[in-house]
Write an enzyme that holds these catalytic residues in place. Structure first.
Site, short mmCIF file in Angstrom:
data_model
loop_
_atom_site.label_atom_id
_atom_site.label_comp_id
_atom_site.label_asym_id
_atom_site.label_seq_id
_atom_site.Cartn_x
_atom_site.Cartn_y
_atom_site.Cartn_z
N CYS A 2 21.14 -36.90 51.55
CA CYS A 2 21.67 -37.63 50.40
C CYS A 2 20.60 -37.74 49.31
O CYS A 2 19.43 -37.48 49.56
CB CYS A 2 22.06 -39.04 50.83
SG CYS A 2 23.02 -39.08 52.33
N ARG A 27 21.25 -30.30 46.88
CA ARG A 27 21.00 -30.76 48.25
C ARG A 27 22.29 -30.87 49.06
O ARG A 27 22.24 -31.05 50.26
CB ARG A 27 20.32 -32.14 48.22
CG ARG A 27 18.97 -32.12 47.53
CD ARG A 27 18.55 -33.52 47.18
NE ARG A 27 18.32 -34.31 48.38
CZ ARG A 27 17.15 -34.44 48.97
NH1 ARG A 27 16.10 -33.82 48.49
NH2 ARG A 27 17.02 -35.18 50.04
N TRP A 72 25.81 -37.45 51.63
CA TRP A 72 26.20 -36.37 52.54
C TRP A 72 26.47 -37.06 53.86
O TRP A 72 25.54 -37.52 54.53
CB TRP A 72 25.06 -35.35 52.64
CG TRP A 72 25.51 -34.06 53.23
CD1 TRP A 72 26.21 -33.08 52.60
CD2 TRP A 72 25.31 -33.62 54.57
NE1 TRP A 72 26.45 -32.06 53.48
CE2 TRP A 72 25.92 -32.35 54.69
CE3 TRP A 72 24.69 -34.17 55.68
CZ2 TRP A 72 25.92 -31.64 55.86
CZ3 TRP A 72 24.69 -33.46 56.86
CH2 TRP A 72 25.30 -32.20 56.94
N ASN A 98 19.35 -43.67 51.93
CA ASN A 98 19.30 -42.38 52.63
C ASN A 98 18.72 -42.64 54.01
O ASN A 98 17.79 -43.43 54.14
CB ASN A 98 18.34 -41.40 51.93
CG ASN A 98 18.91 -40.89 50.64
OD1 ASN A 98 20.04 -41.17 50.30
ND2 ASN A 98 18.10 -40.13 49.92
N GLY A 99 19.21 -41.94 55.02
CA GLY A 99 18.64 -42.09 56.36
C GLY A 99 19.71 -42.55 57.35
O GLY A 99 20.91 -42.45 57.07
N GLU A 470 19.17 -13.94 68.78
CA GLU A 470 19.13 -14.67 67.52
C GLU A 470 17.97 -14.16 66.63
O GLU A 470 18.13 -14.02 65.42
CB GLU A 470 18.99 -16.18 67.80
CG GLU A 470 18.79 -17.07 66.60
CD GLU A 470 19.94 -17.05 65.59
OE1 GLU A 470 21.01 -16.52 65.89
OE2 GLU A 470 19.72 -17.55 64.48
N LYS A 474 18.48 -12.69 62.92
CA LYS A 474 17.80 -13.23 61.75
C LYS A 474 17.08 -12.12 61.00
O LYS A 474 17.16 -12.02 59.79
CB LYS A 474 16.81 -14.31 62.21
CG LYS A 474 16.63 -15.42 61.28
CD LYS A 474 17.57 -16.59 61.49
CE LYS A 474 19.01 -16.24 61.49
NZ LYS A 474 19.91 -17.36 61.70
N GLU A 477 19.62 -9.78 59.19
CA GLU A 477 20.38 -10.31 58.06
C GLU A 477 19.53 -10.58 56.83
O GLU A 477 20.01 -10.45 55.71
CB GLU A 477 21.21 -11.54 58.44
CG GLU A 477 20.44 -12.80 58.69
CD GLU A 477 21.32 -13.97 59.08
OE1 GLU A 477 22.39 -14.15 58.48
OE2 GLU A 477 20.93 -14.72 59.98
N HIS A 493 18.54 0.70 81.37
CA HIS A 493 19.91 1.21 81.55
C HIS A 493 20.41 1.92 80.30
O HIS A 493 21.62 2.10 80.14
CB HIS A 493 20.84 0.06 81.94
CG HIS A 493 20.44 -0.59 83.22
ND1 HIS A 493 20.53 0.06 84.44
CD2 HIS A 493 19.88 -1.80 83.49
CE1 HIS A 493 20.07 -0.75 85.40
NE2 HIS A 493 19.67 -1.87 84.84
N LYS A 593 27.77 -18.31 53.38
CA LYS A 593 27.33 -19.45 54.22
C LYS A 593 28.46 -19.92 55.14
O LYS A 593 28.23 -20.29 56.27
CB LYS A 593 26.87 -20.58 53.30
CG LYS A 593 26.27 -21.76 54.03
CD LYS A 593 24.86 -21.48 54.49
CE LYS A 593 24.33 -22.48 55.47
NZ LYS A 593 23.30 -21.92 56.36
C1 F6R Z 1 23.49 -16.35 60.82
C2 F6R Z 1 24.59 -17.28 60.55
C3 F6R Z 1 25.95 -16.91 61.02
C4 F6R Z 1 26.73 -18.17 61.44
C5 F6R Z 1 28.19 -17.82 61.73
C6 F6R Z 1 28.96 -19.02 62.23
O1 F6R Z 1 22.29 -16.83 60.31
O2 F6R Z 1 24.41 -18.30 59.94
O3 F6R Z 1 25.92 -15.99 62.05
O4 F6R Z 1 26.12 -18.71 62.58
O5 F6R Z 1 28.80 -17.33 60.57
O6 F6R Z 1 28.92 -20.05 61.30
P1 F6R Z 1 29.27 -21.54 61.70
O7 F6R Z 1 28.19 -22.04 62.60
O8 F6R Z 1 29.31 -22.27 60.40
O9 F6R Z 1 30.60 -21.50 62.39
#
Ligand code: F6R
Length: 598
Positions: A2, A27, A72, A98-99, A470, A474, A477, A493, A593
């Site tokens: 927030c 934010r 938020w 906030n908090g 993961e 990362k 991407e 294998h 996102k």
């Molecule tokens: C990778 C990433 C994506 C999300 C995926 C699911 O860095 O962010 O692979 O993890 O699109 O997103 P959520 O968690 O919002 O369902």
């Protein structure tokens, strides 16, 4: 999280507050509001939604003192009622916060018994009623007494009717004062102040401040007045949004320890008291998610089987909804940081259609998934702006451990002592993350090994198999290097055929884990194909170091909880590689996102 702004001076305060809130929009927020001292009285305007919704309904305020907030949601869904500021029953005091107030339920009960009338579902509202309870004519003293009653974290700003004063206090939430001429400002983030002043005073934990147009006084937690020289900020507003970091992604990685803290706050007590998942009568669990969240689910499977002895299966959300569903899964846990991923939402609906009990693990209060499931566990990582999941993934791991520990304690797999010891390891995890972050420059240095790679392998075993998946996700991407994660035992294998001196392999081996020796054997196989190996292991592990060209060292951590520091180290690794390659780190090409299409 927030945002807070405050102003007392000669300008129209509502304009300064709305401008400051606008600068804090990056934010993330779901509602906003301001409280103004108007003709000696307090006036409030607050609305769910974006700032322009508030702007449209804002009366023409003329006053020169006020406070504002963007919320938020973490406790209580996004709504007009739950938006800040909150006003006392007598209408004379208003606050923004906030908090998280950890002991708000107990405080609310006590204050309600004294006759205070609550109007929202938030933890924050207890603060204004406490302030009213303590107020005897001195706003700063009342705020000092108020914060001594609360447990949790806060940045609070308070105003009172007929006064130019703003009182503020902080604990583990940022607060900064902007100094002007016959006017002073306050904000949770220097970004909100920079168009008015670059002379600022940073408030430290435990301190309170009283601000008027003519001066600012600071007090320490014992009430003694403190003198502090102002700092001159040389950042642009853009730089300030990123808190001095070059990218949101790095900033958000560095927010990891604080996010962990917020995830655990409150939830740990709820676990010990059995409030999370109050009914635990089920024979098996299914975890459903997409992308990074699916990798968190994979870690969850290991944790669930280790701590709770409950058979656990996994399914990608995009597959679950079309699967035959031959057997009903008694509990389906859906993991989605955004709460808006179309496939995960469809899976939640399908799980309910099949008669399963559903629980969502999400970061966004009031997101669609929260309305589609029976129970919700929030990760409270704060808003994440970088497209690649970093702190939200980290806190999903924490949520997985917490659920597994809760179920294990509830079904008798964990004794009380083992449950407490597991929870105490979780508490320490933010220190482990911090210690990785204290040494990012050595990760930056070794990351150069990947600069010219076209392909990269990530290998691990057991609970660090998912963290390597993961790590590979990362890297691909944000740097666009082709990266693949493998369970180390699978290399021979097939994938071993691809290895040569041009393919770096990142290998995690945690000393003390029962797969450690096997990992060393797998790393030897890789090294024998001339692939350069970047090892990830605990400090002082010379056996691992001897097999690897370069090392990333982690603090000595229990193998079961090692995914937490391993994850952060790999996020940092990817970040530096992508940065040197000049990639668009916060907005990788072709990615969004929130994936709201199927
Ligand atoms: C990778 C990433 C994506 C999300 C995926 C699911 O860095 O962010 O692979 O993890 O699109 O997103 P959520 O968690 O919002 O369902």
């Amino acid at each position: 999280m927030c945002g807070i702004v405050g102003y007392s001076g000669h300008r129209r305060a509502s304009e300064v507050l709305m401008d400051g809130l606008k600068r804090l929009e990056y934010r993330g927020y779901d509602s906003a509001g301001i409280a103004m001292v108007e003709d000696g009285h307090l006036a409030l305007a607050k609305k769910q939604g974006e700032l322009n919704v508030l702007q449209k309904t804002l009366p023409k305020f003329e006053g020169h003192t006020g406070i504002g907030h963007t919320r938020w949601a973490t406790c209580g869904r996004p709504s007009d009622r739950n938006a800040h500021p909150f006003i006392s029953c007598d209408g004379r005091l208003a606050i923004v916060h906030n908090g998280i107030i950890e002991n708000y339920s107990a405080l609310r009960e006590k204050l309600e018994a004294e006759g205070h009338n609550f109007t929202s579902e938030t933890d924050t509202e207890v603060i204004v009623h406490l302030l009213e309870h303590h107020y005897k004519g001195d706003l700063r003293q009342a705020l000092t007494d108020t914060v001594s009653d609360v447990q949790g974290t806060y940045a609070i700003a308070a105003v009172k009717e007929g006064s130019e004063e703003i009182a503020a206090a902080r604990k583990e939430n940022p607060l900064v004062i902007g100094l002007g001429v016959k006017e002073n400002f306050l904000a949770s983030d220097v970004t909100a102040l920079l168009s008015y002043t670059n002379k600022v005073l940073y408030i430290l934990d435990g301190e309170t401040v009283l601000l008027t147009p003519n001066g600012v006084t600071l007090h320490d937690q014992d009430g003694a007045e403190i003198q502090r020289e102002p700092t001159v900020v040389t950042w642009s507003a853009e730089d300030a949004q990123k808190g001095g970091f070059e990218h949101f992604m790095l900033k958000e990685i560095f927010e990891g320890p604080n996010s962990i803290h917020n995830t655990l706050l409150g939830a740990l007590d709820m676990i010990e008291n059995g409030e999370v998942l109050p009914r635990i009568e089920f024979q098996s669990v299914k975890l459903v998610a997409c992308g990074s969240s699916y990798h968190a689910a994979m870690v969850g499977k290991y944790a669930m089987e280790e701590f709770a002895g409950v058979p656990t299966t996994l399914e990608l959300a995009s597959e679950y909804r079309y699967s035959p569903g031959a057997r009903e899964d008694p509990l389906v846990i859906l993991i989605t940081q955004s709460g808006e991923t179309a496939d995960t939402l469809a899976a939640a609906r399908e799980a309910r259609r099949r008669g399963c009990r559903t629980l969502a693990v999400t970061n966004v209060v009031g997101s669609t998934i929260t309305r589609e499931v029976d129970e919700v566990l929030y990760t409270r990582a704060g808003p994440e702006i970088g497209v690649a999941a970093t702190k939200t993934f980290l806190t999903q791991l924490l949520a997985m451990y917490m659920l597994a520990i809760r179920i294990g304690y509830g079904n008798g797999t964990l004794s009380h002592d083992s449950m407490r010891s597991a929870l105490s390891s979780l508490r320490q995890s933010s220190n482990f993350v911090q210690s990785v972050l204290n040494d990012v420059h050595s990760i930056e240095e070794v990351s150069r090994m990947l600069d010219n790679a076209v392909h990269c392998f990530f290998i691990g075993r057991n609970i660090n198999y998912p963290t390597m998946l993961e790590g590979a996700l990362k890297l691909k991407e944000i740097s666009y290097i082709h990266a693949e994660g493998f369970a180390a035992g699978e290399l021979k294998h097939g994938p071993l055929a691809l290895l040569d001196s041009t393919t770096p392999v990142i290998a995690v081996a945690i000393k003390g884990d029962h797969t450690y020796e096997k990992m060393l054997a797998n790393i030897s196989e890789v090294a024998a194909r001339d692939s350069p190996v970047l090892g990830v292991g605990v400090e002082g592990d010379n056996d691992l170091a001897r097999l690897c060209e370069k090392m990333i060292y982690l603090p000595r951590v229990k193998p079961m909880f090692s995914p937490i520091p391993v994850t952060v180290a790999l996020q940092v690794l990817s970040y530096y590689v992508a940065n040197r390659r000049g990639c668009s780190i916060d907005k990788p090409k072709n990615l969004a996102k929130s994936v709201t299409v199927e």
